[in-house]
Design an enzyme around this catalytic site. Structure first.
Site, PDB file in Angstrom:
ATOM      1  N   SER A 304       0.754  -1.004  -0.070  1.00 19.98           N
ATOM      2  CA  SER A 304      -0.089   0.020   0.095  1.00 19.98           C
ATOM      3  C   SER A 304       0.902   1.382  -0.001  1.00 19.98           C
ATOM      4  O   SER A 304       1.496   1.617  -0.865  1.00 19.98           O
ATOM      5  CB  SER A 304      -0.927   0.071   1.154  1.00 19.98           C
ATOM      6  N   GLU A 315      10.757   5.955  -9.484  1.00 16.66           N
ATOM      7  CA  GLU A 315      10.305   6.699 -10.937  1.00 16.66           C
ATOM      8  C   GLU A 315      10.578   7.991 -10.855  1.00 16.66           C
ATOM      9  O   GLU A 315      10.748   8.569 -12.156  1.00 16.66           O
ATOM     10  CB  GLU A 315       8.978   6.300 -11.164  1.00 16.66           C
ATOM     11  N   LYS A 329      -0.576  -3.851  -3.424  1.00 14.86           N
ATOM     12  CA  LYS A 329      -2.067  -3.182  -3.143  1.00 14.86           C
ATOM     13  C   LYS A 329      -2.094  -1.930  -3.681  1.00 14.86           C
ATOM     14  O   LYS A 329      -1.452  -0.940  -3.313  1.00 14.86           O
ATOM     15  CB  LYS A 329      -1.977  -2.949  -1.525  1.00 14.86           C
TER      16      LYS A 329
END
Length: 475
Positions: A304, A315, A329
């Site tokens: 999560s 990224e 998740k």
């Protein structure tokens, strides 16, 4: 004539008043129904009559006692449960309060954070210096009984309500561990569990290690405080961020940390609501440029919000991920608390990484996949376990594995406490300040686990790889 002519006029006006009153009543009723159906749309549904009839029938005719509150709360629980969504829940009363308490202040429990997975409740993280850690519970343990009462099938919130209680009271937790055939029992006393979620340590070569156990209300502030402490101790040349076994938590505290580490205006994540009727893009509001290389540690229990931060660092900030693929998740829950403390937590959106990837049930793959040593799976036998020459079974096999790992082998025939096992155990006890009687009990158990934990700290292959990469980045 005047009096005679006036009587029919009065009768007509009285009739008009009566008709007007009826029309007003009808209009008022219609408006009331419109208002009710607008405010409470459920009453427009054909099945609502069945719900109401059932409510009246149960309330009036059920053999045992019940209350309107119990029935209405139960209906709300059932409504959300009907979604078959493991992350959506309606938590009545005290259960709702327990849910919100878990993100703030302190509570009395065992110090094991949990999550629901495949219909089971498992330990996702064990907080340091708590009853759960001292007893030997580990991330991944599936809780199957509390105080000898089967809890299979209970929700996460139900189980939290059972596990928490008065300070100092005793609780027995039975778990199933993937590496073990038989369940394990852990007996401990509930204690105050502060919701501190961030720790730090200064490593060699100017590398700072910050561990985040979960994302609670104060996690962003705690992270900033630990980061400032590391900087005050000397130049920070690399940041090692440990997100292993972090089950997630509040998105707000996650973005507070991202705002420190990710370049200004770079994307943190996209939140995509139902039918894409709303897309919220969160970008970094960084105030001070971050120039220190970052490596983050993740594993299969990083979930999560920890996946949000890990993927954003990878990224949008060029950070390197080390460890194992994360849990996966990729959905977001919103929650609302009512006046009585009840809470509804509902899956309302999916989130995507800065690059547009939805990681749900896929996880985030690290740049460097590294596994921990096999002995990391060894655990502490249940408190009260006593073994001696002639004992046999899985607990003996576990003891032999511990002794062999710590360099006290050979430790006898696998699973049989024989003369070799006794000799190896006596040597361990003698060299570590314990009564050298060749018998296994709690004092020996605690020392074995302590030394194994220290050994893993020295031989943490994932952390070692991360440090290697940070050193390379300094060159």
């Amino acid at each position: 004539m005047h009096n005679y002519e006036s009587r029919p006029a009065k009768q007509r006006s009285g009739a008009i008043y009566a008709i007007g009153a009826v029309l007003l009543l009808v209009a008022g009723f219609a408006l009331g129904m419109f208002f009710m159906s607008t405010r409470y749309p459920m009453i427009k549904e054909p099945l609502f009559k069945q719900v109401n009839d059932s409510y009246v029938h149960v309330l009036n005719d059920y053999l045992n006692d019940t209350t309107p509150e119990q029935l209405i709360q139960g209906a709300a629980v059932g409504m959300v449960d009907s979604l078959k969504d493991p992350y959506s829940h309606y938590l009545p009363g005290e259960k709702g309060k327990a849910y919100t308490d878990s993100y703030e202040g302190q509570f009395y429990g065992i110090g094991a954070e949990m999550r629901q997975e495949d219909g089971k409740v498992m330990v996702s993280h064990v907080i340091k210096e708590t009853p759960a850690e001292r007893s030997g519970m580990q991330p991944g343990d599936v809780i199957i009984a509390v105080d000898d009462v089967d809890v299979t099938g209970k929700s996460l919130q139900d189980l939290l309500g059972i596990v928490r209680g008065e300070e100092g009271t005793t609780i027995k937790i039975r778990v199933q561990r993937a590496s073990e055939k038989e369940p394990l029992d852990f007996t401990m006393k509930r204690a105050a569990i502060p919701v501190h979620t961030v720790t730090s340590e200064r490593l060699e070569d100017g590398i700072g290690l910050i561990t985040i156990s979960r994302f609670a209300e104060e996690t962003g502030k705690e992270f900033k405080a630990e980061l400032d402490k590391l900087k005050a101790e000397g130049e920070l040349k690399g940041l090692l961020l440990d997100l292993r076994s972090n089950p997630g938590g509040l998105l707000q505290s996650t973005t507070e940390i991202a705002n420190i580490l990710i370049p200004k205006d770079k994307k943190i994540l996209d939140i995509v609501y139902k039918d894409e009727r709303k897309i919220v893009s969160l970008t970094s509001k960084q105030k001070e440029k971050w120039t220190v290389p970052i490596v983050a540690l993740v594993n299969g229990r990083s979930a999560s919000a920890s996946e949000v931060l890990a993927s954003a660092l990878k990224e949008s900030a060029g950070a390197t991920l080390v460890g194992e693929k994360t849990y996966g998740k990729g959905v977001v829950q919103g929650y609302k608390q009512y006046k009585d403390g009840s809470v509804i937590s509902l899956t309302e959106a999916q989130w995507k990484t800065p690059g547009g990837t939805w990681i749900n049930k896929q996880g985030v793959t690290p740049d460097h996949v590294v596994e921990l040593p096999e002995y990391a799976l060894l655990h502490q036998p249940p408190l009260g376990t006593e073994l001696a020459k002639g004992s046999y079974g899985d607990e003996v096999k576990l003891l032999q594995g511990m002794l062999n790992t710590l360099g006290y082998g050979p430790s006898g025939q696998d699973g049989l406490f024989d003369a070799q096992t006794e000799t190896a155990l006596r040597k361990f006890q003698s060299e570590n300040g314990l009564t050298s009687n060749g018998k296994f009990a709690d004092a020996t158990s605690h020392k074995l686990v302590e030394m194994l934990r220290e050994k893993l700290g020295r031989e943490d292959t994932q952390e070692q790889k991360a440090i290697e990469l940070l050193k390379q980045a300094q060159q």
